[in-house]
Design an enzyme around this catalytic site. Structure first.
Site, PDB file in Angstrom:
ATOM      1  N   ARG A 164       0.851  -1.202   0.000  1.00 46.23           N
ATOM      2  CA  ARG A 164       0.000   0.000   0.000  1.00 46.23           C
ATOM      3  C   ARG A 164       0.873   1.233   0.000  1.00 46.23           C
ATOM      4  O   ARG A 164       1.739   1.373   0.859  1.00 46.23           O
ATOM      5  CB  ARG A 164      -0.825   0.044   1.294  1.00 46.23           C
ATOM      6  CG  ARG A 164      -2.037  -0.765   1.275  1.00 46.23           C
ATOM      7  CD  ARG A 164      -3.060  -0.340   2.285  1.00 46.23           C
ATOM      8  NE  ARG A 164      -2.595   0.060   3.608  1.00 46.23           N
ATOM      9  CZ  ARG A 164      -3.388   0.452   4.569  1.00 46.23           C
ATOM     10  NH1 ARG A 164      -4.688   0.516   4.352  1.00 46.23           N
ATOM     11  NH2 ARG A 164      -2.934   0.779   5.748  1.00 46.23           N
TER      12      ARG A 164
ATOM     13  N   THR B  72      -1.390   7.480  -0.585  1.00 40.90           N
ATOM     14  CA  THR B  72      -2.678   7.320  -1.292  1.00 40.90           C
ATOM     15  C   THR B  72      -3.470   6.124  -0.763  1.00 40.90           C
ATOM     16  O   THR B  72      -4.665   6.018  -1.006  1.00 40.90           O
ATOM     17  CB  THR B  72      -2.446   7.078  -2.794  1.00 40.90           C
ATOM     18  OG1 THR B  72      -1.743   5.824  -2.940  1.00 40.90           O
ATOM     19  CG2 THR B  72      -1.621   8.192  -3.415  1.00 40.90           C
TER      20      THR B  72
ATOM     21  N   ASP C 272       0.267  -3.413  12.047  1.00 42.04           N
ATOM     22  CA  ASP C 272       0.722  -3.772  10.701  1.00 42.04           C
ATOM     23  C   ASP C 272       1.099  -5.251  10.682  1.00 42.04           C
ATOM     24  O   ASP C 272       2.088  -5.653  11.306  1.00 42.04           O
ATOM     25  CB  ASP C 272       1.929  -2.886  10.325  1.00 42.04           C
ATOM     26  CG  ASP C 272       2.335  -3.097   8.872  1.00 42.04           C
ATOM     27  OD1 ASP C 272       2.622  -4.256   8.493  1.00 42.04           O
ATOM     28  OD2 ASP C 272       2.355  -2.115   8.122  1.00 42.04           O
TER      29      ASP C 272
ATOM     30  N   ASP D 122       4.685  -6.220   9.411  1.00 40.05           N
ATOM     31  CA  ASP D 122       5.734  -5.843  10.370  1.00 40.05           C
ATOM     32  C   ASP D 122       5.713  -6.756  11.583  1.00 40.05           C
ATOM     33  O   ASP D 122       6.775  -7.116  12.124  1.00 40.05           O
ATOM     34  CB  ASP D 122       5.547  -4.386  10.812  1.00 40.05           C
ATOM     35  CG  ASP D 122       6.006  -3.413   9.736  1.00 40.05           C
ATOM     36  OD1 ASP D 122       6.732  -3.832   8.822  1.00 40.05           O
ATOM     37  OD2 ASP D 122       5.616  -2.232   9.808  1.00 40.05           O
TER      38      ASP D 122
HETATM   39  C1  PRP Z   1      -1.091  -4.900   4.311  1.00 44.21           C
HETATM   40  C2  PRP Z   1      -1.924  -6.163   4.355  1.00 44.21           C
HETATM   41  C3  PRP Z   1      -2.713  -6.058   3.077  1.00 44.21           C
HETATM   42  C4  PRP Z   1      -2.944  -4.568   2.947  1.00 44.21           C
HETATM   43  C5  PRP Z   1      -4.358  -4.285   3.380  1.00 44.21           C
HETATM   44  O1  PRP Z   1      -0.010  -5.072   3.473  1.00 44.21           O
HETATM   45  O2  PRP Z   1      -1.176  -7.333   4.456  1.00 44.21           O
HETATM   46  O3  PRP Z   1      -2.029  -6.561   1.937  1.00 44.21           O
HETATM   47  O4  PRP Z   1      -2.018  -3.924   3.839  1.00 44.21           O
HETATM   48  O5  PRP Z   1      -4.671  -2.963   3.197  1.00 44.21           O
HETATM   49  P1  PRP Z   1      -5.773  -2.489   2.132  1.00 44.21           P
HETATM   50  O6  PRP Z   1      -6.965  -3.356   2.315  1.00 44.21           O
HETATM   51  O7  PRP Z   1      -6.035  -1.066   2.532  1.00 44.21           O
HETATM   52  O8  PRP Z   1      -5.182  -2.585   0.756  1.00 44.21           O
HETATM   53  P2  PRP Z   1       1.111  -3.940   3.272  1.00 44.21           P
HETATM   54  O9  PRP Z   1       0.747  -3.028   2.142  1.00 44.21           O
HETATM   55  O10 PRP Z   1       1.402  -3.283   4.586  1.00 44.21           O
HETATM   56  O11 PRP Z   1       2.352  -4.777   2.756  1.00 44.21           O
HETATM   57  P3  PRP Z   1       3.236  -5.878   3.537  1.00 44.21           P
HETATM   58  O12 PRP Z   1       2.382  -7.115   3.698  1.00 44.21           O
HETATM   59  O13 PRP Z   1       4.382  -6.097   2.630  1.00 44.21           O
HETATM   60  O14 PRP Z   1       3.627  -5.306   4.874  1.00 44.21           O
HETATM   61  N1  URA Z   2      -2.562  -3.343   6.807  1.00 44.69           N
HETATM   62  C1  URA Z   2      -2.207  -3.845   8.010  1.00 44.69           C
HETATM   63  O1  URA Z   2      -1.257  -4.622   8.120  1.00 44.69           O
HETATM   64  N2  URA Z   2      -2.926  -3.476   9.104  1.00 44.69           N
HETATM   65  C2  URA Z   2      -3.981  -2.637   9.018  1.00 44.69           C
HETATM   66  O2  URA Z   2      -4.608  -2.346  10.052  1.00 44.69           O
HETATM   67  C3  URA Z   2      -4.326  -2.128   7.750  1.00 44.69           C
HETATM   68  C4  URA Z   2      -3.603  -2.511   6.661  1.00 44.69           C
END
Ligand code: PRP
Ligand code: URA
Length: 209
Positions: free
Chosen positions: A104, A108, A200, A203
């Site tokens: 994400r 945005t 997150d 993380d």
């Molecule tokens: C997180 C999560 C989803 C996304 C959800 O990933 O694992 O993929 O956010 O958010 P959304 O519904 O608003 O799109 P992130 O983008 O943090 O990537 P990561 O798994 O690499 O940490």
């Molecule tokens: N992605 C995450 O990992 N946690 C949230 O709460 C939203 C998006």
């Protein structure tokens, strides 16, 4: 119209409760991601078609059942979906695995694609897209749109925690996709995080913050 199944099982609620705590360690969090994924998968595979096969028990011949065709594919959204896929592979070890890399954009909140690798016969398979968090729904929407562009039609989406905003976006964009949710939370905050949520997910799984 999408079926939206919210798991009300006590084991799932208990385990998600541990995951939400900020004191839960990386190792424990990671293990729980795959355990809860397994439990949700149990429900998400309830309607898989069965075939009859004749077998012999030590006593008699009988008819047993096996999953027809074994044409399943798990598609984790990187990074956080990977540990859900690991859990599900304990239950369905013969499934193939595709990967979709999305993150994400912090400003945005829209998804940015950086990787996609799917089995060659993915369009013949029943697909289980997995990601722990359904927040705005942007990542799930984009991942499923990408699969559909490649001719894939039988798609299910599994997540641990969802916000109502994400469920609305996903089911409006993809009414043909059933959605399985461990816990449905209250709302998103101004930064797009789920409340109360668990922070997150990526993380917390990888210890990157
Ligand atoms: C997180 C999560 C989803 C996304 C959800 O990933 O694992 O993929 O956010 O958010 P959304 O519904 O608003 O799109 P992130 O983008 O943090 O990537 P990561 O798994 O690499 O940490
Ligand atoms: N992605 C995450 O990992 N946690 C949230 O709460 C939203 C998006």
């Amino acid at each position: 119209m999408s079926k939206v199944i919210i798991m009300n099982h006590p084991l799932i609620q208990h385990k998600i409760g541990i995951m939400r705590r900020k004191t839960t360690s990386t190792k424990e969090f990671r293990d729980l991601v795959s355990e809860v994924a397994m439990l949700i998968c149990y429900e998400a595979t309830r309607e898989l078609p069965l075939a009859e096969v004749e077998i012999e028990t030590p006593l008699v011949k009988t008819i047993a059942h096996e999953i027809e065709g074994k044409k399943l594919c798990i598609v984790p959204i990187l990074r956080a979906g990977l540990h859900m896929a690991d859990g599900i592979l304990n239950l369905i070890p013969n499934a193939k695995v595709g990967h979709i890399g999305l993150y994400r954009d912090e400003k945005t909140l829209e998804p940015v694609e950086y990787f996609c690798k799917l089995p060659a016969d993915a369009d013949e398979r029943e697909i289980f897209v997995v990601d722990p968090m359904l927040a705005t729904g942007g990542s799930a929407d984009a991942a499923i749109a990408l699969l559909k562009k490649r001719g894939i039609t039988k798609i299910h989406f599994l997540c641990l925690i969802a916000a109502p905003e994400g469920v609305k976006r996903l089911t409006s964009a993809h009414p043909d996709v059933d959605v399985y949710i461990g816990a449905l939370d209250e709302r998103l905050n101004e930064s797009g995080y789920i409340l109360p949520g668990l922070g997150d997910a990526g993380d917390r799984i990888y210890g990157t913050k």
